[in-house]
Design a protein around this motif. Sequence first.
Motif, PDB file in Angstrom:
ATOM      1  N   PHE A 172      -5.046   9.275   5.324  1.00  0.00           N
ATOM      2  CA  PHE A 172      -4.775   7.921   4.858  1.00  0.00           C
ATOM      3  C   PHE A 172      -3.437   7.411   5.398  1.00  0.00           C
ATOM      4  O   PHE A 172      -3.341   6.285   5.876  1.00  0.00           O
ATOM      5  N   ALA A 173      -2.403   8.238   5.324  1.00  0.00           N
ATOM      6  CA  ALA A 173      -1.083   7.817   5.792  1.00  0.00           C
ATOM      7  C   ALA A 173      -1.106   7.505   7.288  1.00  0.00           C
ATOM      8  O   ALA A 173      -0.397   6.600   7.757  1.00  0.00           O
ATOM      9  N   ALA A 174      -1.945   8.192   8.052  1.00  0.00           N
ATOM     10  CA  ALA A 174      -2.031   7.959   9.500  1.00  0.00           C
ATOM     11  C   ALA A 174      -2.537   6.550   9.811  1.00  0.00           C
ATOM     12  O   ALA A 174      -2.261   6.029  10.892  1.00  0.00           O
ATOM     13  N   GLN A 175      -3.216   5.924   8.881  1.00  0.00           N
ATOM     14  CA  GLN A 175      -3.758   4.577   9.107  1.00  0.00           C
ATOM     15  C   GLN A 175      -2.677   3.505   9.117  1.00  0.00           C
ATOM     16  O   GLN A 175      -2.933   2.384   9.559  1.00  0.00           O
ATOM     17  N   VAL A 176      -1.487   3.814   8.648  1.00  0.00           N
ATOM     18  CA  VAL A 176      -0.419   2.811   8.614  1.00  0.00           C
ATOM     19  C   VAL A 176       0.747   3.182   9.519  1.00  0.00           C
ATOM     20  O   VAL A 176       1.761   2.502   9.523  1.00  0.00           O
ATOM     21  N   GLU A 210       0.363  -3.781  -5.957  1.00  0.00           N
ATOM     22  CA  GLU A 210       0.415  -2.452  -5.338  1.00  0.00           C
ATOM     23  C   GLU A 210      -0.934  -1.778  -5.421  1.00  0.00           C
ATOM     24  O   GLU A 210      -1.515  -1.676  -6.497  1.00  0.00           O
ATOM     25  N   VAL A 211      -1.416  -1.307  -4.276  1.00  0.00           N
ATOM     26  CA  VAL A 211      -2.567  -0.416  -4.219  1.00  0.00           C
ATOM     27  C   VAL A 211      -2.020   0.955  -3.853  1.00  0.00           C
ATOM     28  O   VAL A 211      -1.378   1.123  -2.817  1.00  0.00           O
ATOM     29  N   ALA A 265     -10.984   1.983   4.053  1.00  0.00           N
ATOM     30  CA  ALA A 265     -10.241   1.680   2.821  1.00  0.00           C
ATOM     31  C   ALA A 265      -9.013   0.825   3.124  1.00  0.00           C
ATOM     32  O   ALA A 265      -8.801  -0.221   2.494  1.00  0.00           O
ATOM     33  N   ILE A 266      -8.210   1.251   4.085  1.00  0.00           N
ATOM     34  CA  ILE A 266      -6.964   0.539   4.397  1.00  0.00           C
ATOM     35  C   ILE A 266      -7.262  -0.848   4.958  1.00  0.00           C
ATOM     36  O   ILE A 266      -6.655  -1.849   4.539  1.00  0.00           O
ATOM     37  N   GLU A 267      -8.196  -0.940   5.891  1.00  0.00           N
ATOM     38  CA  GLU A 267      -8.555  -2.250   6.454  1.00  0.00           C
ATOM     39  C   GLU A 267      -9.043  -3.202   5.373  1.00  0.00           C
ATOM     40  O   GLU A 267      -8.659  -4.371   5.347  1.00  0.00           O
ATOM     41  N   ILE A 301       0.860  -1.187   0.000  1.00  0.00           N
ATOM     42  CA  ILE A 301       0.000   0.000   0.000  1.00  0.00           C
ATOM     43  C   ILE A 301       0.891   1.230   0.000  1.00  0.00           C
ATOM     44  O   ILE A 301       1.776   1.365   0.846  1.00  0.00           O
ATOM     45  N   THR A 302       0.660   2.122  -0.981  1.00  0.00           N
ATOM     46  CA  THR A 302       1.420   3.365  -1.067  1.00  0.00           C
ATOM     47  C   THR A 302       0.445   4.538  -1.132  1.00  0.00           C
ATOM     48  O   THR A 302      -0.744   4.368  -1.413  1.00  0.00           O
ATOM     49  N   PHE A 303       0.991   5.732  -0.867  1.00  0.00           N
ATOM     50  CA  PHE A 303       0.186   6.954  -0.871  1.00  0.00           C
ATOM     51  C   PHE A 303       0.878   8.009  -1.702  1.00  0.00           C
ATOM     52  O   PHE A 303       2.099   8.156  -1.635  1.00  0.00           O
ATOM     53  N   VAL A 304       0.089   8.748  -2.480  1.00  0.00           N
ATOM     54  CA  VAL A 304       0.594   9.831  -3.300  1.00  0.00           C
ATOM     55  C   VAL A 304      -0.382  10.993  -3.168  1.00  0.00           C
ATOM     56  O   VAL A 304      -1.598  10.794  -3.241  1.00  0.00           O
TER      57      VAL A 304
END
Length: 169
Positions: free
Chosen positions: A164-168, A150-151, A137-139, A4-7
């Motif tokens: 979103f980044a705080a979820q990981v 890759e998501v 979404a992340i769960e 899982i990545t974030f942009v």
Amino acid sequence: MVTITFVQGNIVEQHVDAIVNAANSSLLGGGGVDGAIHRAGGPAILDACRDLRASHYGKGLATGKAVATPAGRLPAQWVIHTVGPVWRNDPADSALLASCYSESLRVADGLGAKTVAFPAISTGIFRWPLEDAARIAIETVRETETSVEEVRFVLFDERAYEAFAAQVR
């Protein structure tokens, strides 16, 4: 296991196998992410959506379901359209939002897609609280069996990116 990545950026600029569209049930374009994808992808996406409406989806796409079309001029092969729920503070809607992610991954698997870009589904005009949408979404992505490698969550602004980044972390 999926990475899982974030942009922070614009989903229509992502070089991935499939871009997920936070579509409206008509499949015929709209505002927000949906409008941006239709504009950037050109008429091929709308033509494919019209074909879907003329065949299997005469009444439109149900909330929580997903279907794919070619991506037209986008730097992806496919667009996976999914209809998120409108926020009503109803627990049943959380399952529908989760279904948007799991169904999109199921469709991606059927296409053989290895990289998939998601927006923050239902957080725009559908008013889903950002932190809750990010958690769901992340769960869901973590719990869904998929051959997607890759998501990538493509978040339009810093607030969404941070949620979103705080979820990981």
